[in-house]
Scaffold this motif. Structure first.
Motif, mmCIF file in Angstrom:
data_model
loop_
_atom_site.group_PDB
_atom_site.id
_atom_site.type_symbol
_atom_site.label_atom_id
_atom_site.label_comp_id
_atom_site.label_asym_id
_atom_site.label_seq_id
_atom_site.Cartn_x
_atom_site.Cartn_y
_atom_site.Cartn_z
ATOM 1 N N ASN A 1 52.730 -26.672 -15.045
ATOM 2 C CA ASN A 1 52.851 -24.758 -15.341
ATOM 3 C C ASN A 1 51.905 -24.357 -15.725
ATOM 4 O O ASN A 1 51.316 -22.426 -15.972
ATOM 5 C CB ASN A 1 54.353 -24.163 -15.081
ATOM 6 N N LYS A 2 51.169 -24.914 -16.954
ATOM 7 C CA LYS A 2 50.644 -23.736 -17.826
ATOM 8 C C LYS A 2 49.090 -23.847 -17.279
ATOM 9 O O LYS A 2 48.319 -22.371 -17.188
ATOM 10 C CB LYS A 2 50.541 -24.367 -19.518
ATOM 11 N N MET A 3 48.671 -24.962 -16.518
ATOM 12 C CA MET A 3 47.131 -24.652 -15.526
ATOM 13 C C MET A 3 47.052 -23.371 -14.626
ATOM 14 O O MET A 3 46.514 -22.773 -14.730
ATOM 15 C CB MET A 3 47.067 -25.932 -15.117
ATOM 16 N N VAL A 4 48.473 -23.819 -14.294
ATOM 17 C CA VAL A 4 48.577 -22.235 -12.729
ATOM 18 C C VAL A 4 48.765 -21.129 -13.658
ATOM 19 O O VAL A 4 47.986 -20.493 -13.065
ATOM 20 C CB VAL A 4 49.840 -23.234 -12.481
ATOM 21 N N PHE A 5 49.804 -21.313 -14.601
ATOM 22 C CA PHE A 5 49.508 -19.480 -14.913
ATOM 23 C C PHE A 5 48.703 -18.937 -16.225
ATOM 24 O O PHE A 5 48.184 -17.628 -16.016
ATOM 25 C CB PHE A 5 50.931 -19.684 -16.068
ATOM 26 N N GLU A 6 47.826 -19.509 -16.350
ATOM 27 C CA GLU A 6 46.475 -19.538 -17.452
ATOM 28 C C GLU A 6 45.751 -19.230 -16.824
ATOM 29 O O GLU A 6 44.556 -18.488 -16.976
ATOM 30 C CB GLU A 6 46.545 -20.783 -18.485
ATOM 31 N N ASN A 7 45.825 -20.048 -15.296
ATOM 32 C CA ASN A 7 44.095 -19.515 -14.408
ATOM 33 C C ASN A 7 44.511 -19.249 -12.998
ATOM 34 O O ASN A 7 45.490 -18.643 -12.717
ATOM 35 C CB ASN A 7 43.664 -21.348 -13.728
ATOM 36 N N PRO A 8 43.441 -18.234 -12.549
ATOM 37 C CA PRO A 8 43.617 -18.032 -11.771
ATOM 38 C C PRO A 8 44.563 -18.314 -10.009
ATOM 39 O O PRO A 8 43.599 -19.423 -9.811
ATOM 40 C CB PRO A 8 41.773 -17.819 -10.944
ATOM 41 N N VAL A 9 45.037 -17.877 -9.298
ATOM 42 C CA VAL A 9 44.840 -18.225 -7.850
ATOM 43 C C VAL A 9 45.093 -16.971 -7.260
ATOM 44 O O VAL A 9 45.301 -16.181 -6.801
ATOM 45 C CB VAL A 9 46.699 -18.849 -8.727
ATOM 46 N N THR A 10 44.908 -18.124 -6.079
ATOM 47 C CA THR A 10 44.938 -17.213 -4.660
ATOM 48 C C THR A 10 45.574 -17.608 -3.856
ATOM 49 O O THR A 10 46.162 -19.034 -3.147
ATOM 50 C CB THR A 10 43.459 -17.537 -3.545
ATOM 51 N N ASN A 11 46.629 -16.988 -3.161
ATOM 52 C CA ASN A 11 47.976 -16.825 -2.810
ATOM 53 C C ASN A 11 47.281 -16.949 -1.261
ATOM 54 O O ASN A 11 46.555 -15.254 -0.591
ATOM 55 C CB ASN A 11 49.087 -16.725 -2.850
ATOM 56 N N LEU A 12 46.695 -17.262 -0.151
ATOM 57 C CA LEU A 12 46.231 -17.064 1.408
ATOM 58 C C LEU A 12 47.830 -16.662 1.776
ATOM 59 O O LEU A 12 47.050 -16.348 3.138
ATOM 60 C CB LEU A 12 45.953 -18.741 1.422
ATOM 61 N N SER A 13 48.696 -17.468 1.758
ATOM 62 C CA SER A 13 50.426 -17.432 2.531
ATOM 63 C C SER A 13 50.509 -15.748 2.215
ATOM 64 O O SER A 13 51.649 -15.055 3.092
ATOM 65 C CB SER A 13 50.821 -18.190 2.493
ATOM 66 N N PHE A 14 50.338 -14.726 1.149
ATOM 67 C CA PHE A 14 50.803 -13.350 0.793
ATOM 68 C C PHE A 14 50.586 -12.681 1.807
ATOM 69 O O PHE A 14 52.051 -11.534 1.754
ATOM 70 C CB PHE A 14 50.016 -13.141 -0.489
#
Length: 307
Positions: free
Chosen positions: A167-180
């Motif tokens: 979770n730390k890696m996901v929280f601290e780095n950009p996330v592209t949500n293609l389904s949003f």
């Protein structure tokens, strides 16, 4: 013999004192036992009620279990301290509190990464930037979310592999949500011959893509010329599709390529091949055919002289 008798007498006196103290403590022990039982019962009832209330506001099972478990343990701990107070073991309570603080500090240093993943998981569960079933791209990984826990996020890649990201890696780095938004734009690059009528080609491509698979009808098909290439004039065909899985995007793009190729074939529109000029370094700029003729003539002359 006298020493043994004295020792036995001291032991018996000590046991009598302890026995008297235990008898005096019997009411307190009974109250403490009742209090301990009530503590477990009340904590369990409150936990069940809290589970029902939290589930109305949060759909994260992991977060709901965390909150209810923390509250349950807190109530048990408070009841345990009251039991020790009833038994007049106040010094033990102080020692336990000090010990818990020291142990917590030591564990905090020892398990920093685990604590960071845990806290990140709680924040992600509260903010809900994505959910199970969403297609995301983060930390060079692309796929659909299969599971979200308080420690990791499980991503299933389009090729089938399962990636467990802390979770730390996901929280601290950009996330592209293609389904949003549930839609996605397809950009298709195409090149045509310089001899073609550009406006005619533009109209044909737009008509060809009107009924492409999964296309969002409320958005227009766009054909924009953007470059003079080495052997073609290049344009981009852009259209929007409904998107929930990667196959929606890939399938629409494949269908668009098929439709454009059929439309070009039906209207004799040429997609040119790249043109290359080969330089064989012939001196003086002479043509290669002239140079070959001169070489052949020299060979024939040499054969005649030998005969």
């Amino acid at each position: 013999m006298k020493d043994i008798n004295n020792a036995l007498e001291l032991l018996i006196n000590k046991l009598e004192v302890w026995g008297n103290q235990i008898i005096l403590l019997l009411p307190n022990l009974f109250v403490a036992l009742i209090l301990l039982i009530l503590t477990f019962y009340i904590a369990r009832v409150i936990r069940r009620g809290l589970d029902n209330v939290i589930s109305r506001f949060s759909h994260s099972t992991a977060l709901n279990n965390l909150i209810s478990t923390l509250l349950y343990l807190t109530l048990i701990l408070i009841g345990f301290f009251f039991v020790l107070s009833v038994l007049k073991l106040d010094k033990v309570v102080v020692s336990l509190l000090a010990g818990v603080g020291i142990i917590g500090l030591a564990l905090g240093f020892a398990f920093q990464d685990i604590a960071a993943n845990f806290i990140s998981g709680v924040i992600i569960a509260v903010q809900k930037p994505f959910g199970v079933g969403d297609m995301i791209e983060t930390n060079d990984y692309f796929g659909v979310i299969e599971r979200i826990t308080l420690r990791t996020i499980d991503i299933r890649k389009p090729t089938g592999e399962l990636v467990k990201l802390p979770n730390k890696m996901v929280f601290e780095n950009p996330v592209t949500n293609l389904s949003f938004h549930g839609t996605r734009r397809v950009d298709l690059e195409v090149g045509i011959s310089y001899a073609e009528d550009l406006e005619r080609v533009q109209k044909i491509v737009i008509e060809a893509l009107e009924d492409v698979k999964n296309r969002v009808k409320t958005r227009d098909v766009e054909v924009m010329y953007d470059a003079f290439g080495d052997s073609s004039i290049n344009f981009k065909a852009r259209f929007w599709v409904s998107y929930s899985r990667q196959v929606d995007y890939v399938g629409a793009k494949s269908d668009a390529i098929i439709r454009i190729k059929k439309a070009f074939d039906a209207n004799n529109i040429v997609i040119p091949f790249p043109i290359r000029t080969l330089d064989f370094a012939i001196k003086g700029g002479d043509r290669l055919s002239d140079e070959l003729q001169s070489i052949n003539a020299s060979l024939k002359e040499g054969r005649t002289n030998e005969n």
